[in-house]
Design an enzyme around this catalytic site. Structure first.
Site, mmCIF file in Angstrom:
data_model
loop_
_atom_site.group_PDB
_atom_site.id
_atom_site.type_symbol
_atom_site.label_atom_id
_atom_site.label_comp_id
_atom_site.label_asym_id
_atom_site.label_seq_id
_atom_site.Cartn_x
_atom_site.Cartn_y
_atom_site.Cartn_z
ATOM 1 N N SER A 20 103.965 33.772 35.707
ATOM 2 C CA SER A 20 102.584 33.718 36.180
ATOM 3 C C SER A 20 102.489 33.290 37.627
ATOM 4 C CB SER A 20 101.756 32.774 35.306
ATOM 5 O OG SER A 20 101.993 31.440 35.703
ATOM 6 N N LYS A 21 101.405 33.733 38.216
ATOM 7 C CA LYS A 21 101.124 33.425 39.605
ATOM 8 C C LYS A 21 101.021 31.905 39.766
ATOM 9 C CE LYS A 21 97.265 35.380 41.442
ATOM 10 N NZ LYS A 21 96.434 36.538 41.811
#
Ligand code: GLU
Length: 483
Positions: A255-256
């Site tokens: 995930s970012k």
């Protein structure tokens, strides 16, 4: 759905650079539409104005373009179902929410922020899930009218069934049943008049005639609420296609927020868009045979929802590198040179060095463009190395062999008139033969002397050719002096 035109939509929120999970969603939506002659729609979900990031919409267009996923309808290309930006559709949502109130599936709520904060505290203290307590559900029509006439701020909430369960079908996850007691009376229209995502996506998907709703599995738990909305309106329920999470080795979400790279980051890390898209296609989907390499057009020919898996897929850099290396090999030498040049120039500044020749040595063995400077930095400056580098069992060399071979090679190289690969090769192989050496016993030490590295793109001949006669002789002399 045999006769229905398949319509899928990509509905990103303009909150920054595009995460890999989002790009995969877009890709699968594109492929589901295109594999059936359908249409792929882009809708910008900007109802959460606080999260809006300047320039993010342009980045979405750019990303889709780079990835080769052309949308048939969207804010920039138009279409019959616009506007394609949610904030421009604002008025419509209120009307639909009021219709739900009239149908008894939603209600006005006038609870103040303070009251809701108090409620949250109470719930926390009691260890309960923080659900709205439905106080405003008890208001009479007259009370609601009075509040509205007095311009009291309000939200509109969805009225969940008080008992029973909601069942829905997902094309990937199968039949899912959720107890209605687990569903909160969620807000549909916020106090600023804007719809929540949870409401807008249903209204828009219906109005845009979306047949397949494709999104990350994190939305599975909200789907019963959407289903209840479709039912309350009497609308057709779309086919739900929820996609497995993408994880890292070790199982955490890719995930970012955890600092994992976005699509743009990966491009900057030296990956080619076509390699990324090919790799991402296989993150959660598998073809019937074992084919690995696909263009987007080829994917559209073979993609099917049945091939999507439920279990999380692991983002594996080694696998991605493997794809990238293959796509780099498939480029023409000229295309590869154009791609590699900015990276070559990071390490090689001497203008006498021919970047095209350097690029030829790199093409067959580059995994990511970003690796290039580290592979070729020795052209500009010979690194310090120890004699141990001459030892190689398979090549049958060691420092002694190297010393012999290099002292024999030096005068031969000095005497060469034409400094280019063929005469260089012929001279070195001839020298080995005349002196009872294996070719490797001459070529390996020479490559080490010229590069100071255990591994290089290109062998001794190619490196000598690129370095030129003077610099090559200088390096061999220095190597001999050190031995
Ligand atoms: N705007 C939502 C997001 O970016 C879209 C989810 C959906 O596809 O419905 O996650």
């Amino acid at each position: 759905m045999a006769d229905t035109l398949i319509r899928t939509r990509f509905a990103p929120s303009p909150t920054g650079s595009m995460h890999i999970g989002n790009l995969r969603t877009a890709l699968y939506e594109y492929l589901i539409a295109k594999s059936h002659g359908g249409r792929f729609v882009l809708r910008i979900e900007d109802t959460d104005q606080e999260r809006f990031v300047e320039g993010a919409v342009e980045l979405i267009y750019q990303t889709l373009k780079t990835a080769g996923l052309a949308h048939d309808e969207g804010p920039d290309v138009g279409g019959d179902y616009g506007p394609y930006v949610q904030s421009e559709r604002k008025l419509g949502y209120m009307e639909y929410a009021k219709e739900l109130v009239d149908r008894g599936a939603a209600y006005y709520c006038f609870c103040t922020r303070e009251r809701l904060a108090g409620l949250r505290e109470e719930n926390e203290r009691a260890g309960r899930t923080n659900f709205y307590d439905r106080r405003c559900l008890a208001l009479s029509n007259a009370e609601v009218r009075q509040n509205l006439d007095a311009n009291k701020p309000f939200v509109i909430r969805q009225k969940m069934p008080s008992g029973g369960s909601t069942v829905f079908h997902d094309a990937v996850y199968g039949e899912i049943t959720v107890d209605n007691s687990e569903l909160e009376d969620q807000v549909l229209i916020k106090s600023d008049g804007m719809p929540t995502y949870n409401f807008a996506n249903v209204v828009d998907d219906h109005l845009m005639a979306i047949t397949h709703v494709v999104r990350g599995s994190e939305y599975l738990s909200s789907t019963p609420k959407y289903n209840l909305l479709y039912e309350a309106f009497g609308w057709d329920i779309p086919v739900y296609v929820h996609l497995p999470t993408i994880v890292k080795e070790g199982g955490q979400k890719f995930s970012k927020r955890a600092g994992d790279p976005s699509f743009v980051d990966l491009l900057e890390m030296g990956y080619l868009p076509e390699a990324l898209v090919n790799y991402i296609a296989l993150l959660g989907w598998a073809p019937r045979d074992n084919q690995e390499f696909f263009s987007v057009a080829e994917l559209a020919g073979v993609f099917s929802i049945e091939g999507i898996s439920k279990s999380p897929s692991t983002f594996d850099y080694a696998k991605l590198n493997y794809f990238n290396a293959e796509y780099l090999r498939r480029k023409s030498p000229e295309e590869f040179h154009a791609l590699a040049l900015p990276y070559i120039q990071k390490a090689v500044r001497d203008p006498r060095l021919d970047t095209f020749k350097i690029s030829r040595t790199l093409q067959q063995r580059t995994e990511t463009l970003r690796d290039i400077p580290g592979m070729i930095d020795f052209f500009d400056a010979l690194p310090v190395f120890t004699a141990e580098l001459y030892t190689h069992k398979k090549m049958k060399t060691d420092p002694d062999v190297a010393k012999n071979a290099l002292s024999l090679a030096l005068p031969v190289l000095r005497g060469l008139e034409l400094w280019s690969p063929e005469p260089l090769h012929a001279a070195l192989v001839g020298l080995a033969e005349q002196n009872g050496f294996k070719n490797s016993q001459v070529l390996w030490p020479l490559r080490v002397a010229l590069s100071g590295k255990p591994v290089t793109p290109g062998g001794a001949v190619e490196i000598a050719d690129i370095l030129g006669k003077d610099e090559s002789l200088r390096r061999v002399e220095a190597a001999l002096a050190a031995l």
